[in-house]
Write a protein that holds these residues in place. Sequence first.
Motif, PDB file in Angstrom:
ATOM      1  N   GLY A   1     -59.387  66.740  71.288  1.00 43.24           N
ATOM      2  CA  GLY A   1     -60.460  67.807  71.545  1.00 43.24           C
ATOM      3  C   GLY A   1     -60.904  67.501  69.752  1.00 43.24           C
TER       4      GLY A   1
ATOM      5  N   THR B   1     -67.125  68.199  71.682  1.00 44.39           N
ATOM      6  CA  THR B   1     -67.004  68.358  72.845  1.00 44.39           C
ATOM      7  C   THR B   1     -66.910  67.953  74.292  1.00 44.39           C
ATOM      8  OG1 THR B   1     -67.792  70.551  71.577  1.00 44.39           O
ATOM      9  CG2 THR B   1     -68.137  70.332  73.987  1.00 44.39           C
TER      10      THR B   1
ATOM     11  N   SER C   1     -63.675  66.419  75.406  1.00 41.24           N
ATOM     12  CA  SER C   1     -63.051  66.851  75.708  1.00 41.24           C
ATOM     13  C   SER C   1     -62.760  66.830  77.705  1.00 41.24           C
ATOM     14  CB  SER C   1     -63.027  68.609  74.985  1.00 41.24           C
ATOM     15  OG  SER C   1     -62.634  68.539  73.972  1.00 41.24           O
ATOM     16  N   GLY C   2     -64.599  67.874  77.678  1.00 42.96           N
ATOM     17  CA  GLY C   2     -64.965  67.683  78.926  1.00 42.96           C
ATOM     18  C   GLY C   2     -64.292  66.855  79.889  1.00 42.96           C
TER      19      GLY C   2
ATOM     20  N   ASP D   1     -71.577  71.185  79.201  1.00 47.71           N
ATOM     21  CA  ASP D   1     -70.856  70.439  78.505  1.00 47.71           C
ATOM     22  C   ASP D   1     -69.390  71.599  78.076  1.00 47.71           C
ATOM     23  OD1 ASP D   1     -71.836  68.137  79.211  1.00 47.71           O
ATOM     24  OD2 ASP D   1     -72.060  67.640  77.115  1.00 47.71           O
ATOM     25  N   ALA D   2     -69.649  72.802  77.259  1.00 47.04           N
ATOM     26  CA  ALA D   2     -69.103  73.730  77.095  1.00 47.04           C
ATOM     27  C   ALA D   2     -68.020  74.331  78.070  1.00 47.04           C
ATOM     28  CB  ALA D   2     -69.705  74.886  75.971  1.00 47.04           C
TER      29      ALA D   2
ATOM     30  N   ALA E   1     -65.579  71.742  79.291  1.00 47.19           N
ATOM     31  CA  ALA E   1     -65.009  71.251  78.507  1.00 47.19           C
ATOM     32  C   ALA E   1     -64.149  72.038  78.829  1.00 47.19           C
ATOM     33  CB  ALA E   1     -64.927  71.466  76.739  1.00 47.19           C
ATOM     34  N   SER E   2     -64.335  74.060  78.957  1.00 40.33           N
ATOM     35  CA  SER E   2     -63.446  75.240  78.472  1.00 40.33           C
ATOM     36  C   SER E   2     -62.298  75.225  79.696  1.00 40.33           C
ATOM     37  CB  SER E   2     -64.314  76.726  78.252  1.00 40.33           C
ATOM     38  OG  SER E   2     -64.838  76.852  78.859  1.00 40.33           O
TER      39      SER E   2
ATOM     40  N   ARG F   1     -59.873  73.165  70.664  1.00 42.47           N
ATOM     41  CA  ARG F   1     -61.332  72.763  70.658  1.00 42.47           C
ATOM     42  C   ARG F   1     -61.919  74.362  70.309  1.00 42.47           C
ATOM     43  NH1 ARG F   1     -64.577  69.634  68.935  1.00 42.47           N
ATOM     44  NH2 ARG F   1     -66.308  69.789  68.934  1.00 42.47           N
TER      45      ARG F   1
ATOM     46  N   ASP G   1     -64.897  74.140  69.374  1.00 41.19           N
ATOM     47  CA  ASP G   1     -66.210  75.141  69.365  1.00 41.19           C
ATOM     48  C   ASP G   1     -66.368  76.720  69.698  1.00 41.19           C
ATOM     49  OD1 ASP G   1     -69.161  75.838  70.766  1.00 41.19           O
ATOM     50  OD2 ASP G   1     -68.526  73.645  71.349  1.00 41.19           O
TER      51      ASP G   1
ATOM     52  N   VAL H   1     -66.504  77.588  73.611  1.00 40.38           N
ATOM     53  CA  VAL H   1     -65.253  76.752  74.418  1.00 40.38           C
ATOM     54  C   VAL H   1     -64.512  78.123  74.400  1.00 40.38           C
ATOM     55  CG1 VAL H   1     -63.581  75.315  74.548  1.00 40.38           C
ATOM     56  CG2 VAL H   1     -66.246  74.152  73.992  1.00 40.38           C
TER      57      VAL H   1
END
Length: 464
Positions: free
Chosen positions: A59, A63, A66-67, A283-284, A287-288, A360, A362, A365
């Motif tokens: 992370g 991002t 993380s994904g 992507d966010a 990743a989340s 992360r 972001d 996210v």
Amino acid sequence: MRVSSRAHLAGFQKATAAAQYLRMTRRPVPALILSLCFPAVVSNLVTTAYNLTDTYFIGRLGTAQSGAIGIAFSIMTVMQAFGFFFGNGSGNSMSRELGKQHNDRAARLLAVGLAGAVLAGLTIALLGLVTLPRLVFVLGSTPTIAPYAISYLTPVLCAAPMVCGSFALNGLLRYEGQSVFGMIGLVTGALLNFLLAPLFIFILHMGIFGAGLATAVCQTISFVILVTLSARLGVIRLDLRRCRPDALLNREILGGGLPSLIRQSAGSFAATCVNLAANPFGDAVIASMAIVMRVMLGANSVIIGLGQGFQPVCGYNYGAGRFDRVRRGYWFCVRLATATLLALAVGIGVFAPDLVELFRSDPAVVKVGSAALRIQCVTMALGGFNMMSNMMQQTMGKTVIASFLALSRLGLFLAPAVLILPHVFGVTGVEMAQSVSDVLTFVVTIPLQRRVLMGLRSGRITRH
């Protein structure tokens, strides 16, 4: 001298098996389950720590990286699936055979279970490495995530035989009532991973490839430790010369392991569906949801560990005909699991944004991840009844019912929910799919489990 040493070891293990039988069928059930579940809980938390360590350090990279962990999660779940298939498939029958004091057959189940897991891991490694550039897109990767997913998965796939073998051996030791040995092997690997992951990622500048390499190295070390402990200190001695499968033994492994294979495979399929459903949102969101899956896996690992402490008690006593102890252990675990999940749900719900931001920072996210965590907390406590019922029926050899329940939560309910709900509710549909699945699984489990419990109470139930 060598013959004398072997005879001494055989005599020691025979005495150990007899003492273990008395412990498993005579000691008070709650205290026995708690003594067995503690190492199992620690082992599961350690497995989760592998995942969370990578998620945390990766992370820090970005991002898209993380994904990539979300994409890799599907592959790791497949490795776990086959490790659990052979570990639980052999272990369920092995614990019942130990309860009947058929130790020679239990030793054959141990050897076949480990050999099958390692061969399955080798197959996964070969197929995965050959198809990896295309496979990551099938699993829901975007073009920006794909290179990182490939870099992470390459060393992990190389270690697949050891990964599958470690999961299998951990289960087999647990079904012997020696879950503390499984804990030792996995904890050692996890502690090394905490050291090697940041070393490879940041100090040696390997990036996400270094995270995968650290995981591969540590899983290999865990495997070596588990093999050594099983061969030298197990209730029954690990000896691959006893790997002599026959039709009946293969059928027992298939019946005992199929629910685990279905449960884990459905988990991999569901994770892929989550990635595909999140893909259009960017992507966010991918990743989340990857972070959410890891956090929930950590919470559920505590309850799975409790169930794994119950399974050898269930297997030994079911094999010995002590149905009263099976029922007593089941209800003790259901009550304890439900109370634990309620407490975890409150804690996760309150600190959801902080948990996501830990992995992360972001804002996009954190927003999606914290909402998904809070929605899932609403129905989390139902998992205690669902999980204990499924694991009890699997250990008793009720393959059809256990397989159906294993498929229900992640296959029959979660996968369709996560594919349908986003079309109606958008991102919220992705976030709420797990809770919908939990409720539906609870509803179908009640009548099926009631029937088995009534059979145990009346004594009108057959032993395998």
